[in-house]
Write an enzyme that holds these catalytic residues in place. Sequence first.
Site, PDB file in Angstrom:
ATOM      1  N   GLY A   1       0.829  -1.207   0.000  1.00 23.07           N
ATOM      2  CA  GLY A   1       0.000   0.000   0.000  1.00 23.07           C
ATOM      3  C   GLY A   1       0.856   1.246   0.000  1.00 23.07           C
ATOM      4  N   ASN A   2       0.229   2.378   0.196  1.00 24.28           N
ATOM      5  CA  ASN A   2       0.995   3.626   0.301  1.00 24.28           C
ATOM      6  C   ASN A   2       0.339   4.524   1.342  1.00 24.28           C
ATOM      7  OD1 ASN A   2      -0.963   5.496  -1.095  1.00 24.28           O
ATOM      8  ND2 ASN A   2      -0.662   3.948  -2.689  1.00 24.28           N
ATOM      9  N   ARG A   3       0.993   5.657   1.606  1.00 25.13           N
ATOM     10  CA  ARG A   3       0.569   6.479   2.740  1.00 25.13           C
ATOM     11  C   ARG A   3      -0.465   7.547   2.393  1.00 25.13           C
ATOM     12  NH1 ARG A   3       5.140   7.496   6.571  1.00 25.13           N
ATOM     13  NH2 ARG A   3       5.176   9.601   5.751  1.00 25.13           N
TER      14      ARG A   3
END
Length: 414
Positions: free
Chosen positions: A210-212
């Site tokens: 995922g990413n932030r």
Amino acid sequence: MRIVLGVGGGIAAYKAALLLRLFTEEGHEVTVVPTDAALRFVGAPTWEALSGRPVQTDVWSNITDVPHVRLGQEADLVVVAPTTADLLAKAAHGLAGDLLTNVLLTARCPVVLAPAMHTEMWEHAATRANVATLRERGVTVVEPASGRLTGADTGPGRLPEPEAIHAAALEALGGSPSADPARGPDLAGRTVLISTGGTREPLDPVRYLGNRSSGKQGLALAEAAAARGARVTLVAANLALPVPDGITVVPVQTALDLQAEMTARAASHDVVVMVAAVADFRPADYAESKIKKTHDPADPDAAPTIRLVRNPDVLAGLVAARGSSAAPLLVGFAAETGDATGSVLELGRQKLARKGCDLLVVNEVGTDKTFGADDTSVHVLTRDSEAVVEIGPASKLEVSHGIWDVVVGVSAAR
Ligand code: CTP
């Protein structure tokens, strides 16, 4: 627009400070009128600093200004949050013992009351009757939320989140969250499709890449567009934030889901904005059961290698699908840090050319500058001009309005 924000004496008074910010960030002139009891929870300096205007509670100060009549008469909207059981009763019976109740008696504009109290008080026959009377008279009484109250007890009586009260206020003004008189409904009749959040690419049933991205910027763009009259659809990748009523939400998880939803909808919208942080790669293989460690004493550090494959570039696909037609207007976002090959703006220009969209909103990201933060600043690049529009630093909502200003200008010139 002139707004009077009344604040009743309840612990939820602190949430009214956030509501106040939502209104002031949209450029409204907000006068806060707390009750004496409210000032025991949050003091006058807080209201004065956040609204930039003096605060008074009684009808005896500033007499020459006749505030007890003028404030209500001149308001375009009165919102009271939190509204206590006592304030509901006073409003229903037309009592006018302090400045706020005077404002309620003199207001001719939409009035929105957001109650907060213990469940027993909210369910009491007296309160039910007061709420019914007020609603019959055209006052919007927002339903309280359910959940944890001041003590250990839970139940209906919590003040709804500031975003929900804000949406109810816009609805009371226009019949739908459509008109933001500070800017004018310059997106009325337009349809807007926005992707936001960050995609998650599953590895096994419990893990993902995922990413932030928090999705705040895309949500703020959606809110700003809705406030200016647009019909908004938000394709939300793993968004954990509440979305105001009136915005259609399409939840998605992966880049491929997001691509499918955006591609199916783009052609029927006037403006498409790709804010989502789409993963460029996904695991080549999905393990149907949890990937386990091996317990081989001969190789205690053994670890699997994850092979990745490229995800499609959704925005480039939308540009290709549009072909030579003028609609939809396509807006991309780019988070850049600048590197040895070029500055943030140079890399932005190259990306605009590579993607082929009409506008590119570039924000400069450093360490933890943008992800999840409330304030931001952006450079907006347009395909047809060398000029760069600088917006911010400001809240994501205010920056969003700046971006819509550019979109409205570019659409008018097409
Ligand atoms: N985007 C997209 N599909 C992808 C990756 C990005 O549609 N697979 C969109 C984003 O939503 C954004 C724009 O493309 O509007 C730019 O995103 P960014 O991650 O900066 O672009 P990349 O093409 O991934 O650029 P690079 O990796 O070269 O920085």
